[in-house]
Write an enzyme that holds these catalytic residues in place. Structure first.
Site, PDB file in Angstrom:
ATOM      1  N   ALA A   1      -8.283  16.727  15.598  1.00 60.09           N
ATOM      2  CA  ALA A   1      -7.105  17.600  15.656  1.00 60.09           C
ATOM      3  C   ALA A   1      -6.309  17.361  16.934  1.00 60.09           C
ATOM      4  O   ALA A   1      -5.070  17.371  16.909  1.00 60.09           O
ATOM      5  CB  ALA A   1      -7.535  19.062  15.545  1.00 60.09           C
TER       6      ALA A   1
ATOM      7  N   ALA B   1      -4.396  14.137  16.427  1.00 58.44           N
ATOM      8  CA  ALA B   1      -3.284  14.377  15.511  1.00 58.44           C
ATOM      9  C   ALA B   1      -2.154  15.129  16.202  1.00 58.44           C
ATOM     10  O   ALA B   1      -0.974  14.742  16.098  1.00 58.44           O
ATOM     11  CB  ALA B   1      -3.769  15.153  14.283  1.00 58.44           C
ATOM     12  N   GLU B   2      -2.476  16.197  16.915  1.00 58.83           N
ATOM     13  CA  GLU B   2      -1.415  16.979  17.566  1.00 58.83           C
ATOM     14  C   GLU B   2      -0.745  16.186  18.676  1.00 58.83           C
ATOM     15  O   GLU B   2       0.466  16.286  18.871  1.00 58.83           O
ATOM     16  CB  GLU B   2      -1.949  18.303  18.110  1.00 58.83           C
ATOM     17  N   THR B   3      -1.494  15.380  19.388  1.00 57.68           N
ATOM     18  CA  THR B   3      -0.913  14.560  20.445  1.00 57.68           C
ATOM     19  C   THR B   3       0.091  13.569  19.866  1.00 57.68           C
ATOM     20  O   THR B   3       1.229  13.459  20.345  1.00 57.68           O
ATOM     21  CB  THR B   3      -2.018  13.813  21.217  1.00 57.68           C
TER      22      THR B   3
ATOM     23  N   SER C   1       3.138  15.426  18.281  1.00 59.44           N
ATOM     24  CA  SER C   1       3.983  16.052  19.303  1.00 59.44           C
ATOM     25  C   SER C   1       4.806  15.025  20.066  1.00 59.44           C
ATOM     26  O   SER C   1       5.974  15.264  20.383  1.00 59.44           O
ATOM     27  CB  SER C   1       3.126  16.855  20.286  1.00 59.44           C
TER      28      SER C   1
END
Length: 123
Positions: free
Chosen positions: A44, A47-49, A52
């Site tokens: 996660a 993925a968020e890195t 973003s």
């Protein structure tokens, strides 16, 4: 990558970066749960890195991207090597951007599929 960030501590490296697609990789070692498998939270974070960063590039200079929703489906485990994430633009507007992030192991097998929505705003 700035020193002291979570992404830096987790060993995330960027391979490609543009507003429609960002690719990065992360070592499994050091990002595992007690059973020696890649931690779902690490997937996660990857993925968020990636999503973003792509959203921030899409937003443009003087603007920022803040994650407001993320989900992740874990398909299989990884025990060693690196995983690679590819964030692909699904929707790119002026105030919201949504990316699908596919994470695969070194054999190209899907480990995780995630979706991230970021709000885009002035700095």
């Amino acid at each position: 990558m700035h020193d002291g960030t979570l992404a830096s501590r987790m060993g995330i490296e960027f391979v490609e970066a543009g507003p429609g697609r960002v690719v990065g990789r992360m070592p499994v070692e050091g990002n595992t749960q007690p059973y020696g498998l890649l931690h779902g939270g690490a997937s996660a974070v990857l993925a968020e890195t990636l999503g973003s960063v792509a959203a921030a590039i899409h937003a443009g200079p003087g603007r920022i991207a803040l994650g407001v929703e993320i989900n992740a489906t874990h398909h299989r485990s990884a025990r060693s090597g690196h995983v690679t994430g590819v964030a692909t633009l699904l929707h790119g507007g002026r105030t919201l951007a949504t990316y699908q992030i596919e994470i695969t192991d070194e054999e190209g097998r899907r480990v995780c599929t995630s979706r991230l929505t970021c709000v885009l705003r002035d700095r």
